[in-house]
Scaffold this active site. Sequence first.
Site, short mmCIF file in Angstrom:
data_model
loop_
_atom_site.label_atom_id
_atom_site.label_comp_id
_atom_site.label_asym_id
_atom_site.label_seq_id
_atom_site.Cartn_x
_atom_site.Cartn_y
_atom_site.Cartn_z
N SER A 83 0.82 -1.21 0.00
CA SER A 83 0.00 0.00 0.00
C SER A 83 0.85 1.25 0.00
O SER A 83 1.87 1.33 0.69
CB SER A 83 -0.90 0.01 1.24
OG SER A 83 -1.54 1.26 1.40
N TYR A 115 -3.21 -0.20 10.11
CA TYR A 115 -3.27 -0.89 8.82
C TYR A 115 -2.01 -0.64 8.00
O TYR A 115 -1.37 -1.58 7.51
CB TYR A 115 -4.50 -0.45 8.02
CG TYR A 115 -4.35 -0.74 6.54
CD1 TYR A 115 -4.39 -2.05 6.07
CD2 TYR A 115 -4.12 0.29 5.63
CE1 TYR A 115 -4.21 -2.33 4.72
CE2 TYR A 115 -3.95 0.02 4.28
CZ TYR A 115 -3.99 -1.29 3.83
OH TYR A 115 -3.80 -1.56 2.50
N LYS A 174 1.40 -3.21 6.68
CA LYS A 174 1.97 -3.37 5.34
C LYS A 174 3.48 -3.09 5.36
O LYS A 174 4.27 -3.80 4.73
CB LYS A 174 1.26 -2.44 4.35
CG LYS A 174 -0.18 -2.83 4.06
CD LYS A 174 -0.27 -4.19 3.38
CE LYS A 174 -1.67 -4.53 2.96
NZ LYS A 174 -1.77 -5.84 2.26
#
Length: 325
Positions: A117, A141, A145
């Site tokens: 991402s 989140y 990643k």
Amino acid sequence: MRVLITGGAGYIGSTIASACLDAGIAPVILDSLVTGRREFAEGRVFYEGDISDGPLIDKIFAEYPDIEAVIHCAALIVVPDSVSDPIGYYRANVTKSLEFVDHLLRNGCTRMIFSSSASIYRTGDDHTVTEESPLDPQSPYARTKAVCEGMFADIAAGRPIRILSLRYFNPIGSDPRMRTGLQLRRPSHALGKMIESYEEGVPFQITGTGYATPDGTGIRDYVHVWDLATAHVAALERFDELGTDVINLGTGAGTTVRELVEAFNRVVERTVEVVEAPARPGDVAGAYTRSDRARRLLGWQARHSVEDGIRHSLEWASLRDSRLS
């Protein structure tokens, strides 16, 4: 070629599977169906289960020993949910990914493409980034990643596996043939909320208007999900030739939320009004890519416009309930 796609019954994974099929690549789908849809795996080789289930991974490779690569899309991805449940996000996105790679190594798999991402970047004053930009993830989140990328780099340095991270910007749209699309009726991203407002005839909330962007609203690089999918096909076909482990996938253009509303209103018959609201937990100003690495190394660039993504999203929204039981 045969490829294993984790999360292949989800929005992006299922679209990648369709692009693979169109290119003559046979997908094998692994999905726990926590967020994926069984309908998105119909007509495709499908295993229901978790990426951390070692015996299941062994079974897949025993039954399909010709799998040449893996596309790892399985993850939880909602930023506000990651703020409220960081343990769940680290367990699903990091711990299970570590177990998964261990299972791949045991089965002799040497190629993996990781769905990463662009949210892991620290953005500059102009809100653009390249693959060399510093990392500064701002939500649990995003940090999952970044942690995965570092973990995979360490593993690839010492074990016989090559892992390519494709850093997505902001996917919109659906499979243009309407085979699959966003499975959620109430998605949390800007375009999903805009479609919800349009369907219900209520104003769209712009969450966050004090960012240092041209109009104060968040800025994103909205890339059509079909373009993302075809980039994965190109990465599979050129995997062994690539001289990098990181590639950005975006259009190279930034669109603010207000500009997204303007594009939306150019597509629809009845315009959506807007109201302003505070930023959500974990939200950031955003960024867009200015790298041409994907074009140079993959021969890929985004072909669809923001308006295309809006049109396809609206078409899929009108069909979604009839396609999903």
